[in-house]
Design a protein around this motif. Structure first.
Motif, PDB file in Angstrom:
ATOM      1  N   ASN A 199       2.954 -13.641   5.121  1.00 31.43           N
ATOM      2  CA  ASN A 199       1.861 -12.937   5.761  1.00 31.43           C
ATOM      3  C   ASN A 199       0.640 -13.780   6.100  1.00 31.43           C
ATOM      4  O   ASN A 199       0.533 -14.766   5.695  1.00 31.43           O
ATOM      5  CB  ASN A 199       1.470 -11.545   5.043  1.00 31.43           C
ATOM      6  CG  ASN A 199       1.091 -11.751   3.791  1.00 31.43           C
ATOM      7  OD1 ASN A 199       0.240 -12.658   3.468  1.00 31.43           O
ATOM      8  ND2 ASN A 199       1.259 -11.185   2.686  1.00 31.43           N
ATOM      9  N   SER A 256      -2.255 -13.365   5.054  1.00 27.87           N
ATOM     10  CA  SER A 256      -3.265 -13.582   4.240  1.00 27.87           C
ATOM     11  C   SER A 256      -2.864 -14.711   3.157  1.00 27.87           C
ATOM     12  O   SER A 256      -3.551 -15.147   2.420  1.00 27.87           O
ATOM     13  CB  SER A 256      -3.592 -12.229   3.191  1.00 27.87           C
ATOM     14  OG  SER A 256      -2.316 -11.868   2.906  1.00 27.87           O
ATOM     15  N   VAL A 295      -4.652 -10.354  -7.802  1.00 32.36           N
ATOM     16  CA  VAL A 295      -4.131 -10.673  -6.259  1.00 32.36           C
ATOM     17  C   VAL A 295      -2.651 -11.261  -6.416  1.00 32.36           C
ATOM     18  O   VAL A 295      -2.528 -12.343  -7.247  1.00 32.36           O
ATOM     19  CB  VAL A 295      -5.095 -11.851  -5.581  1.00 32.36           C
ATOM     20  CG1 VAL A 295      -4.412 -12.175  -4.370  1.00 32.36           C
ATOM     21  CG2 VAL A 295      -6.484 -11.166  -5.592  1.00 32.36           C
ATOM     22  N   ASN A 350      -2.370 -10.400  -1.544  1.00 30.84           N
ATOM     23  CA  ASN A 350      -2.264  -9.035  -1.518  1.00 30.84           C
ATOM     24  C   ASN A 350      -3.395  -8.718  -2.677  1.00 30.84           C
ATOM     25  O   ASN A 350      -2.777  -8.900  -3.756  1.00 30.84           O
ATOM     26  CB  ASN A 350      -1.320  -8.137  -1.191  1.00 30.84           C
ATOM     27  CG  ASN A 350      -0.452  -8.664   0.044  1.00 30.84           C
ATOM     28  OD1 ASN A 350      -1.002  -8.341   1.083  1.00 30.84           O
ATOM     29  ND2 ASN A 350       0.536  -9.221  -0.277  1.00 30.84           N
ATOM     30  N   GLU A 351      -4.343  -7.850  -2.674  1.00 33.48           N
ATOM     31  CA  GLU A 351      -5.281  -7.697  -3.783  1.00 33.48           C
ATOM     32  C   GLU A 351      -4.778  -6.126  -4.234  1.00 33.48           C
ATOM     33  O   GLU A 351      -4.850  -5.139  -3.265  1.00 33.48           O
ATOM     34  CB  GLU A 351      -6.708  -7.585  -3.614  1.00 33.48           C
ATOM     35  CG  GLU A 351      -7.533  -7.321  -4.811  1.00 33.48           C
ATOM     36  CD  GLU A 351      -8.975  -7.680  -4.867  1.00 33.48           C
ATOM     37  OE1 GLU A 351      -9.961  -7.676  -5.602  1.00 33.48           O
ATOM     38  OE2 GLU A 351      -9.310  -8.520  -3.748  1.00 33.48           O
ATOM     39  N   LEU A 352      -4.524  -6.161  -5.500  1.00 36.69           N
ATOM     40  CA  LEU A 352      -4.648  -4.720  -6.205  1.00 36.69           C
ATOM     41  C   LEU A 352      -5.818  -4.493  -7.004  1.00 36.69           C
ATOM     42  O   LEU A 352      -6.636  -5.249  -7.467  1.00 36.69           O
ATOM     43  CB  LEU A 352      -3.644  -4.895  -7.222  1.00 36.69           C
ATOM     44  CG  LEU A 352      -2.048  -4.601  -7.083  1.00 36.69           C
ATOM     45  CD1 LEU A 352      -1.382  -4.848  -8.384  1.00 36.69           C
ATOM     46  CD2 LEU A 352      -1.798  -3.331  -6.526  1.00 36.69           C
ATOM     47  N   THR A 353      -6.333  -3.110  -6.772  1.00 34.95           N
ATOM     48  CA  THR A 353      -7.588  -2.944  -7.334  1.00 34.95           C
ATOM     49  C   THR A 353      -7.365  -1.935  -8.560  1.00 34.95           C
ATOM     50  O   THR A 353      -6.323  -1.290  -8.660  1.00 34.95           O
ATOM     51  CB  THR A 353      -8.327  -1.987  -6.307  1.00 34.95           C
ATOM     52  OG1 THR A 353      -7.640  -0.965  -5.716  1.00 34.95           O
ATOM     53  CG2 THR A 353      -8.901  -2.993  -4.875  1.00 34.95           C
ATOM     54  N   GLY A 377      -5.347   0.294  -4.189  1.00 35.54           N
ATOM     55  CA  GLY A 377      -5.012  -0.697  -3.334  1.00 35.54           C
ATOM     56  C   GLY A 377      -4.146  -0.437  -2.153  1.00 35.54           C
ATOM     57  O   GLY A 377      -3.468  -1.200  -1.361  1.00 35.54           O
ATOM     58  N   LYS A 412      -2.365   0.330   0.725  1.00 36.22           N
ATOM     59  CA  LYS A 412      -1.347  -0.524   1.583  1.00 36.22           C
ATOM     60  C   LYS A 412      -0.801  -1.930   0.891  1.00 36.22           C
ATOM     61  O   LYS A 412       0.321  -2.268   0.931  1.00 36.22           O
ATOM     62  CB  LYS A 412      -1.987  -1.100   2.740  1.00 36.22           C
ATOM     63  CG  LYS A 412      -1.211  -1.759   3.729  1.00 36.22           C
ATOM     64  CD  LYS A 412      -1.914  -2.160   4.983  1.00 36.22           C
ATOM     65  CE  LYS A 412      -1.146  -2.816   5.975  1.00 36.22           C
ATOM     66  NZ  LYS A 412      -1.860  -3.361   7.259  1.00 36.22           N
ATOM     67  N   SER A 413      -1.795  -2.466   0.284  1.00 40.26           N
ATOM     68  CA  SER A 413      -1.533  -3.750  -0.550  1.00 40.26           C
ATOM     69  C   SER A 413      -0.512  -3.320  -1.625  1.00 40.26           C
ATOM     70  O   SER A 413       0.444  -4.361  -1.962  1.00 40.26           O
ATOM     71  CB  SER A 413      -2.726  -4.380  -1.210  1.00 40.26           C
ATOM     72  OG  SER A 413      -3.724  -4.792  -0.359  1.00 40.26           O
ATOM     73  N   THR A 419       3.024  -3.415  -0.094  1.00 32.58           N
ATOM     74  CA  THR A 419       3.223  -4.672   0.430  1.00 32.58           C
ATOM     75  C   THR A 419       3.621  -5.581  -0.776  1.00 32.58           C
ATOM     76  O   THR A 419       4.356  -6.262  -0.690  1.00 32.58           O
ATOM     77  CB  THR A 419       2.164  -5.432   1.143  1.00 32.58           C
ATOM     78  OG1 THR A 419       1.785  -4.659   2.172  1.00 32.58           O
ATOM     79  CG2 THR A 419       2.312  -6.961   1.609  1.00 32.58           C
ATOM     80  N   ILE A 420       2.920  -5.355  -1.936  1.00 35.56           N
ATOM     81  CA  ILE A 420       3.131  -6.333  -3.215  1.00 35.56           C
ATOM     82  C   ILE A 420       4.730  -5.872  -3.608  1.00 35.56           C
ATOM     83  O   ILE A 420       5.671  -6.609  -3.898  1.00 35.56           O
ATOM     84  CB  ILE A 420       2.269  -5.963  -4.277  1.00 35.56           C
ATOM     85  CG1 ILE A 420       0.962  -6.773  -3.839  1.00 35.56           C
ATOM     86  CG2 ILE A 420       2.774  -6.534  -5.634  1.00 35.56           C
ATOM     87  CD1 ILE A 420       0.079  -6.542  -4.659  1.00 35.56           C
TER      88      ILE A 420
END
Length: 256
Positions: free
Chosen positions: A2, A4, A70, A74-77, A82, A84-85, A88-89
């Motif tokens: 992707n 990013s 990350v 893609n970052e997880l919060t 997060g 959408k992330s 994606t993850i």
């Protein structure tokens, strides 16, 4: 890949000061960790040390309370904000669990093709081609039309591995994948994982199989009470452990 994602020198997994609680129990304490693309990292430690929780946080199966994770850009919060992330993850990270988690009402073939069709939108023909290739890769082509209940534990775990690989993940997570198997079945699953490691797949593996860890790991991480206590090459950690906790753990698990 992707937009990013960075070049190959960028870690595929980054954890910064990650903390995780179960109620008042502090199960991950200020975890800092980077994993490079193509690296095989084996996580060892006593039961309850936090090693399984660590990898479950990496693909969002467990929420964490503070810090930063990350995965492949893609970052997880904290607290799973997060959105959408997270989705994606989960499409880019494959996971194999202690239990096989196969759909009992679906054939082996259908178990492997389901996610590529439903999640990635592949047509049935393409999905079957991928399934055939992966079932051959893990050595169970002749079991494709059977149902999970007709397979041995080792065969079921290899189906679970093929199913995870069918999503073409950038990272594979293994949470004690041989712990539910009879001793004679462990080798066949480890062989499939060994081949995967040799092909350059990025892997995080929680296991009690120390001989396997010594053979396949680029890096061994020892976790105790929710902290990374020691890490290094298999030779450094197994042969020359520096921390007394690591020494005590290895003296117990390697004594036989």
């Amino acid at each position: 890949m992707n937009d990013s994602q960075q070049d190959s020198t960028t870690p595929i997994v980054t954890l910064e000061k990650v903390n995780k609680y179960f109620g008042s129990l502090h199960v991950m304490q200020d975890i800092d960790l980077e994993i490079a693309a193509g690296e095989v990292v084996v996580i060892v430690g006593a039961s309850g040390s936090g090693k399984s929780t660590l990898i479950r946080c990496v693909n969002g199966l467990e929420e964490f309370q503070s810090g930063r994770i990350v995965v492949d850009g893609n970052e997880l919060t904290p607290y799973g904000k997060g959105g959408k992330s997270l989705q994606t993850i989960r499409t880019e990270v494959g996971m194999v669990f202690q239990q096989f988690n196969l759909f009992p009402h679906l054939s082996v073939h259908a178990n492997v093709t389901l996610a590529p069709v439903k999640v990635r939108g592949l047509n049935n023909t393409k999905a079957r081609e991928i399934a055939d290739r992966l079932l051959e890769r893990v050595g169970i082509t002749d079991q494709a039309d059977k149902y999970p209940s007709q397979l041995s534990g080792g065969q079921q775990q290899r189906v679970a591995l093929a199913r995870a690989l069918a999503m073409e993940p950038r990272l594979m997570l293994f949470d004690e994948p041989t712990s539910a198997l009879d001793p004679e079945m462990i080798g066949e699953v480890l062989d499939a994982m060994r081949e995967l490691a040799n092909e350059g797949m990025t892997m995080m593996i929680v296991t009690h199989e120390m001989g396997f860890a010594r053979e396949v790991a680029d890096r061994v991480i020892f976790v105790h009470d929710g902290r990374i206590v020691e890490q290094g090459s298999p030779q450094e950690v197994f042969d020359r452990p520096q921390h007394e906790r690591t020494q005590a753990f290895l003296s117990r698990v390697l004594k036989h």
